[in-house]
Design an enzyme around this catalytic site. Structure first.
Site, mmCIF file in Angstrom:
data_model
loop_
_atom_site.group_PDB
_atom_site.id
_atom_site.type_symbol
_atom_site.label_atom_id
_atom_site.label_comp_id
_atom_site.label_asym_id
_atom_site.label_seq_id
_atom_site.Cartn_x
_atom_site.Cartn_y
_atom_site.Cartn_z
ATOM 1 N N GLY A 218 5.090 -3.921 -3.547
ATOM 2 C CA GLY A 218 3.943 -3.670 -2.666
ATOM 3 C C GLY A 218 4.329 -3.196 -1.278
ATOM 4 C CB CYS B 181 5.525 -7.333 1.523
ATOM 5 S SG CYS B 181 6.763 -8.497 2.057
ATOM 6 C CE LYS C 101 9.728 -7.872 10.503
ATOM 7 N NZ LYS C 101 8.346 -7.675 10.098
ATOM 8 N N GLY D 292 -2.996 -0.390 19.714
ATOM 9 C CA GLY D 292 -3.125 -1.694 19.060
ATOM 10 C C GLY D 292 -1.891 -2.535 19.297
ATOM 11 C CB SER D 293 -1.016 -5.043 21.508
ATOM 12 O OG SER D 293 -2.055 -5.995 21.685
ATOM 13 C CG ASP E 159 -2.641 -7.959 3.043
ATOM 14 O OD1 ASP E 159 -2.346 -9.137 3.343
ATOM 15 O OD2 ASP E 159 -1.998 -6.971 3.449
ATOM 16 C CB ALA F 87 4.351 -11.398 2.886
ATOM 17 C CG HIS G 121 23.643 -30.988 21.506
ATOM 18 N ND1 HIS G 121 22.842 -30.371 22.437
ATOM 19 C CD2 HIS G 121 24.908 -30.982 22.009
ATOM 20 C CE1 HIS G 121 23.583 -30.015 23.475
ATOM 21 N NE2 HIS G 121 24.841 -30.366 23.244
HETATM 22 C C1 LIG Z 1 4.527 -2.530 9.083
HETATM 23 C C2 LIG Z 1 4.146 -3.850 8.481
HETATM 24 C C3 LIG Z 1 4.902 -4.975 8.773
HETATM 25 C C4 LIG Z 1 4.553 -6.200 8.224
HETATM 26 N N1 LIG Z 1 5.320 -7.292 8.513
HETATM 27 C C5 LIG Z 1 4.997 -8.487 7.988
HETATM 28 C C6 LIG Z 1 5.805 -9.622 8.237
HETATM 29 O O1 LIG Z 1 6.807 -9.557 8.938
HETATM 30 N N2 LIG Z 1 5.443 -10.801 7.673
HETATM 31 C C7 LIG Z 1 4.328 -10.909 6.882
HETATM 32 O O2 LIG Z 1 4.034 -12.002 6.394
HETATM 33 N N3 LIG Z 1 3.550 -9.853 6.624
HETATM 34 C C8 LIG Z 1 3.859 -8.639 7.152
HETATM 35 N N4 LIG Z 1 3.084 -7.559 6.860
HETATM 36 C C9 LIG Z 1 1.908 -7.746 5.983
HETATM 37 C C10 LIG Z 1 2.324 -7.799 4.523
HETATM 38 O O3 LIG Z 1 3.010 -6.616 4.180
HETATM 39 C C11 LIG Z 1 1.099 -7.984 3.654
HETATM 40 O O4 LIG Z 1 0.387 -9.124 4.075
HETATM 41 C C12 LIG Z 1 1.502 -8.171 2.198
HETATM 42 O O5 LIG Z 1 2.196 -7.048 1.706
HETATM 43 C C13 LIG Z 1 0.256 -8.418 1.339
HETATM 44 O O6 LIG Z 1 0.651 -8.610 0.026
HETATM 45 P P1 LIG Z 1 -0.314 -8.304 -1.182
HETATM 46 O O7 LIG Z 1 0.422 -8.760 -2.391
HETATM 47 O O8 LIG Z 1 -1.651 -8.847 -0.912
HETATM 48 O O9 LIG Z 1 -0.494 -6.718 -1.213
HETATM 49 P P2 LIG Z 1 0.478 -5.469 -1.053
HETATM 50 O O10 LIG Z 1 1.820 -5.851 -0.605
HETATM 51 O O11 LIG Z 1 -0.276 -4.493 -0.247
HETATM 52 O O12 LIG Z 1 0.610 -4.930 -2.530
HETATM 53 C C14 LIG Z 1 -0.468 -4.406 -3.228
HETATM 54 C C15 LIG Z 1 0.042 -3.573 -4.377
HETATM 55 O O13 LIG Z 1 -1.056 -3.265 -5.234
HETATM 56 C C16 LIG Z 1 -0.879 -1.965 -5.728
HETATM 57 N N5 LIG Z 1 -2.195 -1.485 -6.169
HETATM 58 C C17 LIG Z 1 -3.288 -1.263 -5.404
HETATM 59 N N6 LIG Z 1 -4.327 -0.871 -6.169
HETATM 60 C C18 LIG Z 1 -3.875 -0.836 -7.436
HETATM 61 C C19 LIG Z 1 -4.489 -0.494 -8.680
HETATM 62 N N7 LIG Z 1 -5.757 -0.156 -8.752
HETATM 63 N N8 LIG Z 1 -3.723 -0.547 -9.789
HETATM 64 C C20 LIG Z 1 -2.414 -0.909 -9.728
HETATM 65 N N9 LIG Z 1 -1.798 -1.234 -8.574
HETATM 66 C C21 LIG Z 1 -2.520 -1.211 -7.454
HETATM 67 C C22 LIG Z 1 -0.314 -1.204 -4.542
HETATM 68 O O14 LIG Z 1 0.351 -0.028 -4.968
HETATM 69 C C23 LIG Z 1 0.635 -2.243 -3.958
HETATM 70 O O15 LIG Z 1 1.927 -2.104 -4.478
HETATM 71 C C24 LIG Z 1 3.425 -6.307 7.381
HETATM 72 C C25 LIG Z 1 2.666 -5.175 7.070
HETATM 73 C C26 LIG Z 1 3.028 -3.962 7.608
HETATM 74 C C27 LIG Z 1 2.219 -2.759 7.257
#
Ligand SMILES: Cc1cc2nc3c(=O)[nH]c(=O)nc-3n(C[C@H](O)[C@H](O)[C@H](O)COP(=O)(O)OP(=O)(O)OC[C@H]3O[C@@H](n4cnc5c(N)ncnc54)[C@H](O)[C@@H]3O)c2cc1C
Length: 473
Positions: free
Chosen positions: A41, A43, A52, A188-189, A319, A327, A452
Site C-alpha cells: 500500500g 505506507c 523515513k 499544509g503543515s 485510512d 499505519a 541512565h
Molecule cells: C508521505 C506519507 C508519509 C506517511 N508517513 C506515515 C508515518 O510515518 N506513520 C504512519 O503511521 N503513517 C504514515 N502515513 C500514513 C500511512 O501511509 C497510511 O495511514 C497507511 O498507509 C494506511 O494504510 P491502509 O492499509 O489503510 O491503506 P493504504 O496503505 O493506502 O493501502 C491501500 C491499498 O489498497 C489498494 N486498493 C485500493 N483500491 C483497491 C481496489 N478497488 N482493489 C484492489 N486494491 C485496491 C491500493 O492500491 C493500496 O495498495 C504516511 C502517508 C504518506 C502519504
C-alpha cells in the site's frame, strides 16, 4: 472450497490489509487479499517507509556538514539526489517484497486486480495495470462470507491548487525528485507537509510553509508546536500561519503563488516547486459502496469500533475508515476486526490512545489529550515539563533542544496526555502509550526505574515536575 471462495477477502494490501490477512490466516480463516497496484500500500511504497529513508539521508547529510560539533572533519560534503532517491526506493521495495513473502508464508492467496463489490459476499476483480506478482490469482469473480475493505486514501485536492505532477507535487512526486528544487512552497503543515519541508530544507532548498490554521502541526499540543516552529525557523524555514494559498500561476519551470496572509494583505512568492500537503481523502469510489447502501460520511466509511459497516458481512479499516490516518491505526483496527469476526471479543479501537509521530528534525511525538483539549473537557490538570537541555544523554548526543510535556488529571493522577519534541521522541513515546493503556498514574511512573543515561529519563523527570519533584532542572 474452490479457488474463488474464501472465508475472508481483504481488499487492499496496505499495512491495514496485509496485517489483517495475516491475523485472519492465524485464526484459521481461508484468506485472500486483493491488490491492484503494489503490495504494502501507500505506507510501504509512497508513505511511512520511503519518507523515513529520505529523512535518514538528510539527517546524515546534516551531521556531515557540521562534523566539528563532534570533533570530526569532513571536506567537500555533497550528495547525489538520484542516489538518495534510489536508496529510498530500495528500502520500499525490500519491504514490499517482504509482504509477498509474508502472504506466502501465511498461505494467504493474493488476487491481483481492482475489486468492486457486486453484492454482500461477492466481488469482481478487474485486470490491474501493474504486473502481477508470481503465483497471484487473476481477474474474475470471488466470494467470501466476510469482506474487509482496506483501500486506503489518496491526496486531497483543493480547487486552484491542483497537482500537475511536474510543478505542483503531491507526496508521490515529492518522494522521487529528479533534481532538488532550489525553492519550495509546502501548502499544509501536518505531518506529511512538515516531513517533506524538513527533508528539502536540510538538502538545501529555500522552504516556505503555509498553514491556514493558527499553528503548524495543528493536531499537536500548542506549546510543542510553537517549540518546533522556533527550531524550524532557526533552520531557515519561512513559516506563515493563518494564511492561505489562493492561486498558483505556472511558468515553464516555476510557480508563482498568491498568498492571503489572513490579515487583509496578499503577497506573491515564486518557487521552483509546490508540494500540496492538505490532507488525504478515503478511496471510497468505484467500489460499489453506493449500490450496497454502505454509509459514508465526510469521505470515509462509517464503522463501529470493531470495523463493522452498516452492511452485515462488510467491514472497513485503515485510512478508508477515517482518522487518525496512520499505519499503526490501520493495522490494529484490522486485527481487532478479524478477531471480532472470529468471536474473540477484542477491545474496540480506542482512538484516544493512538500515538502520532512526525519524523522531521526535531521529531515530534504525542499521545492522548493536549493541554487545550484537557481544559476544554473541563479537566482539572497538572502539567509537567522537562527540557532536553537538562538531560545528560541529550547533551552527549549533541541534541539538547527539545521538550517533554505530560498532562495528568489532578484528582485521579491519570496520565491524560504526553507530548514531546526533540531527538528520538518517536521511539520514546511508546513508553507513555503503554503507561496509558495500563491506566497508570503518576505514582507508578515515579516508582519506575529508568536507565541512565538515556533520553527516556526525561519522561520520568517530566512526571516528577508535574508533582513539584523534578531533579535535574
Ligand atoms: C508521505 C506519507 C508519509 C506517511 N508517513 C506515515 C508515518 O510515518 N506513520 C504512519 O503511521 N503513517 C504514515 N502515513 C500514513 C500511512 O501511509 C497510511 O495511514 C497507511 O498507509 C494506511 O494504510 P491502509 O492499509 O489503510 O491503506 P493504504 O496503505 O493506502 O493501502 C491501500 C491499498 O489498497 C489498494 N486498493 C485500493 N483500491 C483497491 C481496489 N478497488 N482493489 C484492489 N486494491 C485496491 C491500493 O492500491 C493500496 O495498495 C504516511 C502517508 C504518506 C502519504
Amino acid at each position: 472450497m474452490s479457488d474463488t471462495t474464501f472465508d475472508v477477502i481483504i481488499i487492499g494490501s496496505g499495512p491495514g490489509g496485509y496485517v489483517t490477512a495475516i491475523r485472519a490466516a492465524q485464526l484459521g480463516f481461508r484468506t485472500a487479499i486483493v491488490e491492484k497496484s503494489h503490495l504494502g500500500g501507500i505506507c510501504l511504497n509512497w508513505g511511512c517507509i520511503p519518507t523515513k529513508a529520505l529523512l535518514r539521508s538528510a539527517e546524515i547529510y546534516h551531521h556531515m556538514q557540521h562534523p566539528e560539533a563532534y570533533g570530526l572533519k569532513a571536506d567537500n560534503v555533497s550528495f547525489d539526489p538520484a542516489a538518495v532517491v534510489k536508496r529510498s526506493r530500495g528500502v520500499s521495495k525490500r519491504l514490499a517484497d517482504g509482504v509477498g513473502f509474508l502472504m506466502k508464508k501465511n498461505k494467504v492467496s493474493v488476487i491481483w486486480g481492482a475489486a468492486t463489490l457486486d453484492a454482500p459476499g461477492k466481488i469482481t476483480v478487474a485486470a490491474a495495470k501493474t504486473e502481477a506478482p508470481k503465483g497471484a490469482l487473476g481477474p474474475g469473480s470471488y466470494q467470501a462470507k466476510h469482506i474487509i475493505l482496506a483501500t486506503g486514501a489518496r491526496p486531497r485536492v483543493l480547487p486552484g491548487l491542483e497537482p500537475d505532477g511536474k510543478l505542483v507535487w503531491t507526496y508521490f512526486e515529492a518522494m522521487v525528485p529528479e533534481k532538488m528544487p532550489k525553492s519550495l512552497l509546502v501548502v499544509g503543515s501536518g505531518a506529511i507537509g512538515i516531513e517533506f519541508a524538513s527533508f528539502y530544507r536540510t538538502m538545501g532548498a529555500e522552504v516556505t510553509v503555509v498553514e491556514v490554521l493558527p499553528q503548524i502541526l495543528p493536531v499537536e499540543d500548542a506549546e510543542i508546536a510553537a517549540f518546533a516552529r522556533k527550531q524550524f525557523e532557526k533552520q531557515g524555514f519561512r513559516i506563515l500561519t493563518g494564511a492561505k494559498v489562493t492561486r498558483l500561476d505556472k511558468q515553464a519551470d516555476s510557480v508563482t503563488a498568491t498568498i492571503d496572509d489572513g490579515k487583509g494583505g496578499t503577497q506573491t512568492l515564486t518557487v521552483d516547486r509546490v508540494i500540496s500537503a492538505v490532507g488525504v481523502v478515503g478511496n471510497v469510489e468505484n467500489l460499489g459502496l453506493e449500490k450496497l447502501g454502505v454509509k459514508i460520511e465526510r469521505g470515509v466509511v462509517v464503522t463501529d469500533g470493531l470495523g463493522r459497516t452498516n452492511v452485515p458481512g462488510l467491514y472497513a479499516i485503515g485510512d478508508l475508515a477515517g482518522p487518525p490516518m496512520l499505519a499503526h491505526k490501520a493495522e490494529h483496527e484490522g486485527v481487532i476486526c478479524t478477531e471480532a469476526i472470529k468471536g474473540l471479543h477484542p477491545h474496540p479501537l480506542d482512538k484516544a490512545k493512538i500515538p502520532g509521530c512526525t519524523y522531521c528534525t526535531p521529531q515530534i511525538a504525542s499521545v492522548g489529550l493536549t493541554e487545550a483539549k484537557a481544559k476544554e473537557q473541563g479537566r482539572d490538570i497538572r502539567v509537567g515539563r522537562f527540557p532536553f537541555a537538562g538531560n545528560g544523554k541529550a547533551i552527549a548526543l549533541g541534541e539538547d533542544q527539545g521538550l517533554v510535556k505530560v498532562i495528568f488529571d489532578k484528582k485521579t493522577g491519570q496520565l491524560l496526555g504526553a507530548h514531546m519534541v526533540g531527538a528520538e521522541v518517536t521511539e520514546l513515546i511508546q513508553g507513555y502509550v503503554v503507561a496509558m493503556n495500563l491506566e497508570t498514574t503518576e505514582e507508578e511512573l515515579m516508582h519506575t526505574v529508568f536507565p541512565h543515561p538515556t533520553l527516556s529519563e526525561m519522561m520520568k523527570e517530566a512526571v516528577l515536575d508535574a508533582y513539584g519533584r523534578v531533579l535535574n532542572a
